[in-house]
Enzyme design. Structure first.
Site, PDB file in Angstrom:
ATOM      1  N   ARG A 105      28.182  -0.742  90.388  1.00 12.49           N
ATOM      2  CA  ARG A 105      29.186  -0.474  89.358  1.00 12.49           C
ATOM      3  C   ARG A 105      29.013   0.913  88.751  1.00 12.49           C
ATOM      4  O   ARG A 105      27.901   1.369  88.539  1.00 12.49           O
ATOM      5  CB  ARG A 105      29.092  -1.541  88.258  1.00 12.49           C
ATOM      6  CG  ARG A 105      29.878  -2.781  88.608  1.00 12.49           C
ATOM      7  CD  ARG A 105      29.630  -3.940  87.706  1.00 12.49           C
ATOM      8  NE  ARG A 105      29.603  -3.628  86.283  1.00 12.49           N
ATOM      9  CZ  ARG A 105      29.434  -4.560  85.347  1.00 12.49           C
ATOM     10  NH1 ARG A 105      29.299  -5.828  85.688  1.00 12.49           N
ATOM     11  NH2 ARG A 105      29.402  -4.229  84.075  1.00 12.49           N
TER      12      ARG A 105
ATOM     13  N   ARG B 239      21.132  -3.635  90.237  1.00 15.58           N
ATOM     14  CA  ARG B 239      22.173  -4.586  90.644  1.00 15.58           C
ATOM     15  C   ARG B 239      23.093  -4.022  91.731  1.00 15.58           C
ATOM     16  O   ARG B 239      23.463  -2.865  91.718  1.00 15.58           O
ATOM     17  CB  ARG B 239      23.035  -4.951  89.420  1.00 15.58           C
ATOM     18  CG  ARG B 239      24.277  -5.753  89.807  1.00 15.58           C
ATOM     19  CD  ARG B 239      24.972  -6.370  88.645  1.00 15.58           C
ATOM     20  NE  ARG B 239      25.354  -5.418  87.619  1.00 15.58           N
ATOM     21  CZ  ARG B 239      25.833  -5.779  86.437  1.00 15.58           C
ATOM     22  NH1 ARG B 239      25.963  -7.057  86.133  1.00 15.58           N
ATOM     23  NH2 ARG B 239      26.165  -4.859  85.552  1.00 15.58           N
TER      24      ARG B 239
ATOM     25  N   ARG C 193      34.132 -10.856  72.725  1.00 12.67           N
ATOM     26  CA  ARG C 193      33.134  -9.832  72.429  1.00 12.67           C
ATOM     27  C   ARG C 193      33.296  -9.271  71.018  1.00 12.67           C
ATOM     28  O   ARG C 193      32.530  -8.406  70.615  1.00 12.67           O
ATOM     29  CB  ARG C 193      33.324  -8.675  73.415  1.00 12.67           C
ATOM     30  CG  ARG C 193      32.311  -8.670  74.548  1.00 12.67           C
ATOM     31  CD  ARG C 193      32.761  -7.582  75.487  1.00 12.67           C
ATOM     32  NE  ARG C 193      31.705  -7.031  76.249  1.00 12.67           N
ATOM     33  CZ  ARG C 193      31.466  -7.343  77.523  1.00 12.67           C
ATOM     34  NH1 ARG C 193      32.180  -8.254  78.133  1.00 12.67           N
ATOM     35  NH2 ARG C 193      30.510  -6.736  78.165  1.00 12.67           N
TER      36      ARG C 193
ATOM     37  N   ARG D 298      26.609   0.492  76.092  1.00 12.96           N
ATOM     38  CA  ARG D 298      26.996  -0.925  76.191  1.00 12.96           C
ATOM     39  C   ARG D 298      26.122  -1.779  75.279  1.00 12.96           C
ATOM     40  O   ARG D 298      26.596  -2.715  74.632  1.00 12.96           O
ATOM     41  CB  ARG D 298      26.879  -1.409  77.648  1.00 12.96           C
ATOM     42  CG  ARG D 298      28.043  -0.924  78.511  1.00 12.96           C
ATOM     43  CD  ARG D 298      27.707  -0.889  79.979  1.00 12.96           C
ATOM     44  NE  ARG D 298      27.503  -2.187  80.582  1.00 12.96           N
ATOM     45  CZ  ARG D 298      26.972  -2.358  81.802  1.00 12.96           C
ATOM     46  NH1 ARG D 298      26.597  -1.313  82.520  1.00 12.96           N
ATOM     47  NH2 ARG D 298      26.837  -3.559  82.297  1.00 12.96           N
TER      48      ARG D 298
ATOM     49  N   LYS E 295      24.944 -13.497  82.746  1.00 20.36           N
ATOM     50  CA  LYS E 295      26.142 -14.320  82.486  1.00 20.36           C
ATOM     51  C   LYS E 295      26.917 -14.572  83.780  1.00 20.36           C
ATOM     52  O   LYS E 295      27.283 -15.699  84.096  1.00 20.36           O
ATOM     53  CB  LYS E 295      27.070 -13.620  81.463  1.00 20.36           C
ATOM     54  CG  LYS E 295      26.395 -13.280  80.143  1.00 20.36           C
ATOM     55  CD  LYS E 295      27.336 -12.587  79.173  1.00 20.36           C
ATOM     56  CE  LYS E 295      27.841 -11.224  79.599  1.00 20.36           C
ATOM     57  NZ  LYS E 295      26.818 -10.160  79.627  1.00 20.36           N
TER      58      LYS E 295
HETATM   59  P1  AP5 Z   1      24.515 -10.436  85.944  1.00 22.20           P
HETATM   60  O1  AP5 Z   1      24.611 -11.892  86.164  1.00 22.20           O
HETATM   61  O2  AP5 Z   1      25.413  -9.540  86.702  1.00 22.20           O
HETATM   62  O3  AP5 Z   1      24.552 -10.105  84.365  1.00 22.20           O
HETATM   63  P2  AP5 Z   1      25.758 -10.126  83.331  1.00 22.20           P
HETATM   64  O4  AP5 Z   1      25.251 -10.713  82.058  1.00 22.20           O
HETATM   65  O5  AP5 Z   1      26.969 -10.741  83.942  1.00 22.20           O
HETATM   66  O6  AP5 Z   1      25.896  -8.568  83.132  1.00 22.20           O
HETATM   67  P3  AP5 Z   1      27.159  -7.614  83.094  1.00 22.20           P
HETATM   68  O7  AP5 Z   1      26.620  -6.202  83.232  1.00 22.20           O
HETATM   69  O8  AP5 Z   1      28.198  -8.015  84.083  1.00 22.20           O
HETATM   70  O9  AP5 Z   1      27.641  -7.824  81.669  1.00 22.20           O
HETATM   71  P4  AP5 Z   1      28.476  -6.853  80.854  1.00 22.20           P
HETATM   72  O10 AP5 Z   1      28.697  -7.706  79.721  1.00 22.20           O
HETATM   73  O11 AP5 Z   1      27.939  -5.531  80.534  1.00 22.20           O
HETATM   74  O12 AP5 Z   1      29.664  -6.469  81.850  1.00 22.20           O
HETATM   75  P5  AP5 Z   1      31.161  -6.929  81.952  1.00 22.20           P
HETATM   76  O13 AP5 Z   1      31.547  -6.861  83.367  1.00 22.20           O
HETATM   77  O14 AP5 Z   1      31.404  -8.168  81.181  1.00 22.20           O
HETATM   78  O15 AP5 Z   1      22.986 -10.030  86.223  1.00 22.20           O
HETATM   79  C1  AP5 Z   1      22.553  -8.669  86.121  1.00 22.20           C
HETATM   80  C2  AP5 Z   1      21.493  -8.396  87.207  1.00 22.20           C
HETATM   81  O16 AP5 Z   1      20.323  -9.192  86.923  1.00 22.20           O
HETATM   82  C3  AP5 Z   1      21.927  -8.822  88.628  1.00 22.20           C
HETATM   83  O17 AP5 Z   1      21.380  -7.900  89.551  1.00 22.20           O
HETATM   84  C4  AP5 Z   1      21.317 -10.223  88.831  1.00 22.20           C
HETATM   85  O18 AP5 Z   1      21.034 -10.506  90.190  1.00 22.20           O
HETATM   86  C5  AP5 Z   1      20.041 -10.117  87.991  1.00 22.20           C
HETATM   87  N1  AP5 Z   1      19.665 -11.378  87.342  1.00 22.20           N
HETATM   88  C6  AP5 Z   1      20.514 -12.300  86.781  1.00 22.20           C
HETATM   89  N2  AP5 Z   1      19.797 -13.313  86.247  1.00 22.20           N
HETATM   90  C7  AP5 Z   1      18.479 -13.004  86.453  1.00 22.20           C
HETATM   91  C8  AP5 Z   1      17.242 -13.664  86.127  1.00 22.20           C
HETATM   92  N3  AP5 Z   1      17.228 -14.831  85.460  1.00 22.20           N
HETATM   93  N4  AP5 Z   1      16.094 -13.067  86.496  1.00 22.20           N
HETATM   94  C9  AP5 Z   1      16.099 -11.879  87.152  1.00 22.20           C
HETATM   95  N5  AP5 Z   1      17.214 -11.204  87.525  1.00 22.20           N
HETATM   96  C10 AP5 Z   1      18.400 -11.778  87.167  1.00 22.20           C
HETATM   97  O19 AP5 Z   1      31.887  -5.742  81.130  1.00 22.20           O
HETATM   98  C11 AP5 Z   1      31.950  -4.431  81.628  1.00 22.20           C
HETATM   99  C12 AP5 Z   1      32.792  -3.569  80.691  1.00 22.20           C
HETATM  100  O20 AP5 Z   1      34.141  -4.087  80.642  1.00 22.20           O
HETATM  101  C13 AP5 Z   1      32.350  -3.523  79.220  1.00 22.20           C
HETATM  102  O21 AP5 Z   1      31.342  -2.557  78.996  1.00 22.20           O
HETATM  103  C14 AP5 Z   1      33.672  -3.182  78.509  1.00 22.20           C
HETATM  104  O22 AP5 Z   1      33.995  -1.823  78.650  1.00 22.20           O
HETATM  105  C15 AP5 Z   1      34.686  -3.989  79.308  1.00 22.20           C
HETATM  106  N6  AP5 Z   1      34.899  -5.359  78.790  1.00 22.20           N
HETATM  107  C16 AP5 Z   1      34.619  -6.531  79.439  1.00 22.20           C
HETATM  108  N7  AP5 Z   1      34.952  -7.589  78.683  1.00 22.20           N
HETATM  109  C17 AP5 Z   1      35.436  -7.083  77.518  1.00 22.20           C
HETATM  110  C18 AP5 Z   1      35.911  -7.687  76.317  1.00 22.20           C
HETATM  111  N8  AP5 Z   1      35.945  -9.027  76.166  1.00 22.20           N
HETATM  112  N9  AP5 Z   1      36.323  -6.880  75.313  1.00 22.20           N
HETATM  113  C19 AP5 Z   1      36.313  -5.527  75.456  1.00 22.20           C
HETATM  114  N10 AP5 Z   1      35.860  -4.895  76.563  1.00 22.20           N
HETATM  115  C20 AP5 Z   1      35.426  -5.667  77.589  1.00 22.20           C
END
Ligand code: AP5
Length: 214
Positions: free
Chosen positions: A160, A126, A87, A171, A13
């Site tokens: 992270r 990552r 979410r 997660r 994402k």
């Molecule tokens: P990346 O693009 O970083 O993936 P992502 O989907 O953004 O993954 P996240 O881990 O950031 O999502 P998340 O939902 O767990 O975390 P968030 O920060 O939102 O890609 C991942 C890796 O793959 C990278 O190394 C990239 O280079 C590689 N890659 C990408 N595309 C690829 C491809 N096509 N092929 C191969 N490799 C590829 O949330 C973190 C925490 O915050 C949550 O656990 C929760 O505690 C809290 N939180 C955040 N938002 C909320 C909410 N709305 N409500 C409640 N709690 C929340």
């Protein structure tokens, strides 16, 4: 144009949201990034948030909806890319109300489908540029050989705290229990399109482009 990128942790994402920002002048609204900024601020709220995030659980709806509301009020833009928000169904309803209040609507919800084995591999490999947030991957998008971020030239990279197998398990559980019902919700509203998130980064970007240009 306002869109949601929906998908499990590691689906790509953030990677695709940053590309859309560059290519279309849209604004990425990542609640994960906002919460990481709050935790590094060292406030009481930031400390509470850090504990929840490190366990891999969801932060309360009240906190994240408040963060999004602030940003929607502040940013003037060619459109928003909601990354990691909503979410829960409560967050989805709150987003609909906030957009309506601004006289705007949601144009597309893109579900990025990636299987769990690939998610684990991606997350544990990552790293992120500490300066500009560019996302790298030891296997699929390594840091350039000169050790400098390709986007800003910084030489500092971070991993992270929640990018480990134990937090990731939680997660994923949170995703399937609380977030995946949004797939049915947006499908029923006729707003959902699925893309194969397993392809290479450019291939996934091309799929998303097709959806947005349609
Ligand atoms: P990346 O693009 O970083 O993936 P992502 O989907 O953004 O993954 P996240 O881990 O950031 O999502 P998340 O939902 O767990 O975390 P968030 O920060 O939102 O890609 C991942 C890796 O793959 C990278 O190394 C990239 O280079 C590689 N890659 C990408 N595309 C690829 C491809 N096509 N092929 C191969 N490799 C590829 O949330 C973190 C925490 O915050 C949550 O656990 C929760 O505690 C809290 N939180 C955040 N938002 C909320 C909410 N709305 N409500 C409640 N709690 C929340």
């Amino acid at each position: 144009m306002n869109i949601i990128l929906l998908g499990p942790p590691g689906a790509g994402k953030g990677t695709q949201a940053r590309r859309l920002e560059e290519e279309r002048g849209m604004s990425q609204l990542s609640t994960g990034d906002m919460l990481r900024a709050a935790r590094s601020s060292g406030t009481e709220m930031g400390k509470r948030v850090a504990e929840v995030m490190d366990r891999g659980e969801l932060v309360t709806d009240e906190i994240v909806i408040g963060l999004i509301e602030e940003r929607l009020d502040a940013d003037g833009t060619a459109g928003f890319i909601f990354d990691g928000f909503p979410r829960t169904l409560a967050q989805a309803d709150a987003l609909a109300a906030l957009l309506e209040k601004k006289g705007e609507s949601l144009d597309a919800v893109i579900e990025m489908q990636v299987d769990d084995d690939a998610l684990i591999q991606r997350i544990t490999a990552r790293s992120t540029c500490a300066n500009c947030g560019e996302v790298y991957n030891d296997q699929t998008k390594p840091i350039p050989e000169d050790g400098k971020c390709a986007n800003c030239g910084s030489t500092e990279f971070t991993r992270r705290a929640d990018d480990n197998e134990e937090s990731l398990k939680q997660r994923l559980l949170e995703y399937y229990k609380k977030t995946s019902p949004l797939i049915g919700y947006y499908h029923a509203k006729g707003q959902l399109t699925r893309v194969d998130g397993l392809g290479e980064i450019d291939a996934v970007a091309a799929e998303i482009k097709k959806v947005l240009d349609a």
